[in-house]
Design an enzyme around this catalytic site. Sequence first.
Site, PDB file in Angstrom:
ATOM      1  N   GLY A 151       0.821  -1.054  -0.068  1.00  0.00           N
ATOM      2  CA  GLY A 151      -0.160  -0.073   0.046  1.00  0.00           C
ATOM      3  C   GLY A 151       0.839   1.291  -0.061  1.00  0.00           C
ATOM      4  N   GLN A 199       2.840  10.166   1.477  1.00  0.00           N
ATOM      5  CA  GLN A 199       4.167   9.521   1.422  1.00  0.00           C
ATOM      6  C   GLN A 199       5.068   9.706   0.501  1.00  0.00           C
ATOM      7  OE1 GLN A 199       2.526   5.262   2.365  1.00  0.00           O
ATOM      8  NE2 GLN A 199       4.263   4.973   3.598  1.00  0.00           N
ATOM      9  N   CYS A 216       5.427   0.030   7.736  1.00  0.00           N
ATOM     10  CA  CYS A 216       5.426   1.215   6.833  1.00  0.00           C
ATOM     11  C   CYS A 216       6.448   1.599   5.944  1.00  0.00           C
ATOM     12  CB  CYS A 216       4.837   2.260   7.865  1.00  0.00           C
ATOM     13  SG  CYS A 216       4.222   3.559   7.163  1.00  0.00           S
ATOM     14  N   LEU A 217       6.372   1.807   4.796  1.00  0.00           N
ATOM     15  CA  LEU A 217       7.654   2.175   3.986  1.00  0.00           C
ATOM     16  C   LEU A 217       8.176   3.489   4.542  1.00  0.00           C
ATOM     17  CD1 LEU A 217       6.227   1.351   0.491  1.00  0.00           C
ATOM     18  CD2 LEU A 217       7.748  -0.013   1.813  1.00  0.00           C
ATOM     19  N   HIS A 262      -4.704   1.101   7.376  1.00  0.00           N
ATOM     20  CA  HIS A 262      -3.532   1.506   7.225  1.00  0.00           C
ATOM     21  C   HIS A 262      -3.162   2.820   6.456  1.00  0.00           C
ATOM     22  CE1 HIS A 262       1.072   1.205   8.157  1.00  0.00           C
ATOM     23  NE2 HIS A 262       1.131   2.031   6.968  1.00  0.00           N
ATOM     24  N   GLU A 263      -3.723   2.405   5.142  1.00  0.00           N
ATOM     25  CA  GLU A 263      -3.439   3.437   4.167  1.00  0.00           C
ATOM     26  C   GLU A 263      -4.332   4.860   4.507  1.00  0.00           C
ATOM     27  OE1 GLU A 263      -0.752   3.284   2.567  1.00  0.00           O
ATOM     28  OE2 GLU A 263      -0.534   1.225   2.942  1.00  0.00           O
ATOM     29  N   HIS A 296      -2.981   7.226   6.843  1.00  0.00           N
ATOM     30  CA  HIS A 296      -1.998   8.123   6.350  1.00  0.00           C
ATOM     31  C   HIS A 296      -2.780   9.377   5.811  1.00  0.00           C
ATOM     32  CE1 HIS A 296       1.991   5.954   6.227  1.00  0.00           C
ATOM     33  NE2 HIS A 296       1.396   5.062   5.782  1.00  0.00           N
TER      34      HIS A 296
HETATM   35 NI    NI Z   1       2.316   3.280   5.887  1.00  0.00          NI
END
Ligand code: NI
Length: 185
Positions: free
Chosen positions: A47, A52, A97-98, A139-140, A143
Amino acid sequence: MIYPIVAYGDPVLKKVAQNIQKDDPGLDLPKLIQDMYETMYEASGVGLAAPQIGLGIRLFIVDTDRMEDSETGIKKVFINAQILAEEGEKWAFQEGCLSIPNIREDVYRKPKIRLKYFDENWQEHEETYEGVAARVIQHEYDHIEGKLFIDHLSSLKKTLLKSKLSNISKGNVKVDYRMKFPAQK
Ligand code: NI
């Protein structure tokens, strides 16, 4: 085009993102979506949300097809999403998370969600998701609400992660995709 992924500590990750206007002349949405997929796959993510890559807009993509234990994989674009309801007993799932590389923690969330959103063709949908797909969407979605998975952890856990997080903002972290570190000297 592959974007660098914004690391923990950048203010864009803490901002509530803005709705996208359908006819915004300054936004090449098809190109942006394609770039986000490229960026996410390059980093082996499932995702990715626009904040991000430094954009405070309500756009995220999800591709859970490649997750091992997902029988109901989804590959979708979510524009201007709104979660309408979350239901059920909270369950633990290890999230990463990236933007926060090399940290994974159990996060408790409700298993079933209902949300509305527009897809990449500006078709409006109202759908229900469960399990891993719901988890990745939650989760996304966080963000675009200016939240991170670590915001769900206990204050003790957060304290224990403090120096790791500070090192991530400074770029003192091993990561095999390109990132933008807010506190790098
Ligand atoms: Ni994330």
